[in-house]
Design a protein around this motif. Structure first.
Motif, mmCIF file in Angstrom:
data_model
loop_
_atom_site.group_PDB
_atom_site.id
_atom_site.type_symbol
_atom_site.label_atom_id
_atom_site.label_comp_id
_atom_site.label_asym_id
_atom_site.label_seq_id
_atom_site.Cartn_x
_atom_site.Cartn_y
_atom_site.Cartn_z
ATOM 1 N N ASN A 183 0.849 -1.189 0.000
ATOM 2 C CA ASN A 183 0.000 0.000 0.000
ATOM 3 C C ASN A 183 0.883 1.236 0.000
ATOM 4 O O ASN A 183 2.014 1.220 0.499
ATOM 5 C CB ASN A 183 -0.925 0.009 1.214
ATOM 6 N N VAL A 184 0.355 2.323 -0.542
ATOM 7 C CA VAL A 184 1.146 3.539 -0.707
ATOM 8 C C VAL A 184 1.684 4.072 0.613
ATOM 9 O O VAL A 184 2.858 4.449 0.712
ATOM 10 C CB VAL A 184 0.322 4.618 -1.446
ATOM 11 N N ASP A 185 0.852 4.111 1.654
ATOM 12 C CA ASP A 185 1.335 4.648 2.921
ATOM 13 C C ASP A 185 2.468 3.795 3.492
ATOM 14 O O ASP A 185 3.409 4.307 4.102
ATOM 15 C CB ASP A 185 0.201 4.799 3.930
ATOM 16 N N GLU A 186 2.405 2.499 3.261
ATOM 17 C CA GLU A 186 3.469 1.594 3.710
ATOM 18 C C GLU A 186 4.762 1.878 2.958
ATOM 19 O O GLU A 186 5.844 1.952 3.544
ATOM 20 C CB GLU A 186 3.022 0.144 3.495
ATOM 21 N N LEU A 187 4.655 2.071 1.658
ATOM 22 C CA LEU A 187 5.844 2.361 0.858
ATOM 23 C C LEU A 187 6.471 3.683 1.267
ATOM 24 O O LEU A 187 7.695 3.799 1.372
ATOM 25 C CB LEU A 187 5.487 2.382 -0.625
ATOM 26 N N LEU A 188 5.625 4.680 1.515
ATOM 27 C CA LEU A 188 6.139 6.012 1.834
ATOM 28 C C LEU A 188 6.830 6.077 3.200
ATOM 29 O O LEU A 188 7.616 6.994 3.446
ATOM 30 C CB LEU A 188 5.012 7.044 1.773
ATOM 31 N N ARG A 189 6.563 5.110 4.049
ATOM 32 C CA ARG A 189 7.262 5.086 5.332
ATOM 33 C C ARG A 189 8.741 4.748 5.171
ATOM 34 O O ARG A 189 9.554 5.095 6.014
ATOM 35 C CB ARG A 189 6.597 4.072 6.274
ATOM 36 N N GLY A 190 9.060 4.078 4.058
ATOM 37 C CA GLY A 190 10.457 3.698 3.875
ATOM 38 C C GLY A 190 11.095 4.239 2.613
ATOM 39 O O GLY A 190 12.282 4.021 2.369
ATOM 40 N N TYR A 191 10.303 4.944 1.786
ATOM 41 C CA TYR A 191 10.844 5.412 0.508
ATOM 42 C C TYR A 191 10.215 6.759 0.165
ATOM 43 O O TYR A 191 9.004 6.884 0.091
ATOM 44 C CB TYR A 191 10.544 4.400 -0.596
ATOM 45 N N LYS A 192 11.033 7.756 -0.041
ATOM 46 C CA LYS A 192 10.533 9.090 -0.361
ATOM 47 C C LYS A 192 10.600 9.342 -1.868
ATOM 48 O O LYS A 192 11.655 9.210 -2.467
ATOM 49 C CB LYS A 192 11.354 10.164 0.376
ATOM 50 N N ILE A 193 9.465 9.707 -2.423
ATOM 51 C CA ILE A 193 9.457 9.980 -3.864
ATOM 52 C C ILE A 193 9.076 11.426 -4.171
ATOM 53 O O ILE A 193 8.754 11.765 -5.302
ATOM 54 C CB ILE A 193 8.528 9.018 -4.608
ATOM 55 N N GLU A 194 9.128 12.271 -3.160
ATOM 56 C CA GLU A 194 8.867 13.684 -3.389
ATOM 57 C C GLU A 194 9.900 14.228 -4.358
ATOM 58 O O GLU A 194 11.095 13.951 -4.225
ATOM 59 C CB GLU A 194 8.938 14.458 -2.078
ATOM 60 N N GLY A 195 9.456 14.964 -5.356
ATOM 61 C CA GLY A 195 10.376 15.499 -6.353
ATOM 62 C C GLY A 195 10.491 14.625 -7.592
ATOM 63 O O GLY A 195 11.054 15.046 -8.594
ATOM 64 N N TYR A 196 9.957 13.406 -7.528
ATOM 65 C CA TYR A 196 9.951 12.558 -8.713
ATOM 66 C C TYR A 196 8.867 13.031 -9.683
ATOM 67 O O TYR A 196 7.867 13.622 -9.288
ATOM 68 C CB TYR A 196 9.688 11.107 -8.336
ATOM 69 N N GLU A 197 9.091 12.772 -10.945
ATOM 70 C CA GLU A 197 8.136 13.157 -11.982
ATOM 71 C C GLU A 197 7.847 11.957 -12.864
ATOM 72 O O GLU A 197 8.677 11.058 -12.999
ATOM 73 C CB GLU A 197 8.700 14.299 -12.843
ATOM 74 N N ILE A 198 6.668 11.959 -13.458
ATOM 75 C CA ILE A 198 6.348 10.925 -14.424
ATOM 76 C C ILE A 198 7.206 11.137 -15.663
ATOM 77 O O ILE A 198 7.290 12.236 -16.206
ATOM 78 C CB ILE A 198 4.859 10.976 -14.819
ATOM 79 N N LYS A 199 7.861 10.077 -16.074
ATOM 80 C CA LYS A 199 8.767 10.188 -17.234
ATOM 81 C C LYS A 199 7.951 10.248 -18.516
ATOM 82 O O LYS A 199 6.989 9.516 -18.667
ATOM 83 C CB LYS A 199 9.703 8.980 -17.258
#
Length: 199
Positions: A183-199
């Motif tokens: 789940n997204v909240d689970e992923l965000l606890r260990g991985y930060k994707i702020e600043g990423y963009e869709i390629k």
């Protein structure tokens, strides 16, 4: 076609089913023996429909065999129409998400390919790190906004959503390359994707 369950959902169909028919030389031209329909709910994915059709199809085959053995088969001719939709084989390229499509189309696309082979996109960091992202479950939000299509928004804690032409597609269940599905909240606890963009 080769992938009727997937394409029925991707195309936004509200029902599908199973058919038994006698084989003829031309593809899908034999006389129909039996047919059964099921509804496709707005939240069903490909696995949901596959599992329901598996049971339905097994029962339909038994009924068909019994009718043939009893000599009680009443067939009807297949009706062909120019409006019939195709269901071609699905390749990896087929599963790549086109964020220019409408929110509803994208929502149907994801559930039509979930859990396998899974819709995917790529995200890129400011440092040019590119990650492949499989998307299994989403939630649609139809709303007017000023964000460019394909913009990734997150609070880096609880949500990730992607801007579409007419709203947002909120990601619920995803898998980064090399990681497990979560789940997204689970992923965000260990991985930060702020600043990423869709390629």
């Amino acid at each position: 076609g080769a992938a009727p369950i997937n394409w029925a959902i991707i195309n936004g169909e509200t029902e599908t089913g199973a058919t038994t028919f006698f084989l003829t030389h031309e593809i899908d031209t034999g006389n129909i023996i039996l047919q059964e329909k099921i509804d496709i709910a707005k939240t069903d994915n490909a696995r949901d429909i596959h599992d329901r059709l598996m049971g339905l199809g097994a029962e339909l085959v038994l009924k068909t065999v019994n009718l043939i053995l009893e000599g009680n088969v009443e067939v009807k001719t297949q009706q062909h129409s120019n409006t019939l939709k195709t269901a071609p084989k699905i390749y990896k390229e087929t599963c790549h998400i086109d964020w220019k499509k409408s929110t509803v189309s994208l929502y149907n696309f994801v559930r039509g390919l979930s859990p396998y082979p899974a819709a995917w996109t790529e995200i890129t960091s400011h440092e040019s790190e590119t990650l492949s992202l499989k998307i299994y479950e989403t939630e649609k939000e139809i709303i007017t906004h000023n964000d460019p299509t394909g913009k990734l928004l997150t609070d880096n804690k609880t949500f990730i959503k992607i801007a579409t032409a007419d709203g947002y597609l909120k990601l619920l269940s995803i898998q980064l390359a090399g990681k497990k599905r979560m789940n997204v909240d689970e992923l965000l606890r260990g991985y930060k994707i702020e600043g990423y963009e869709i390629k």
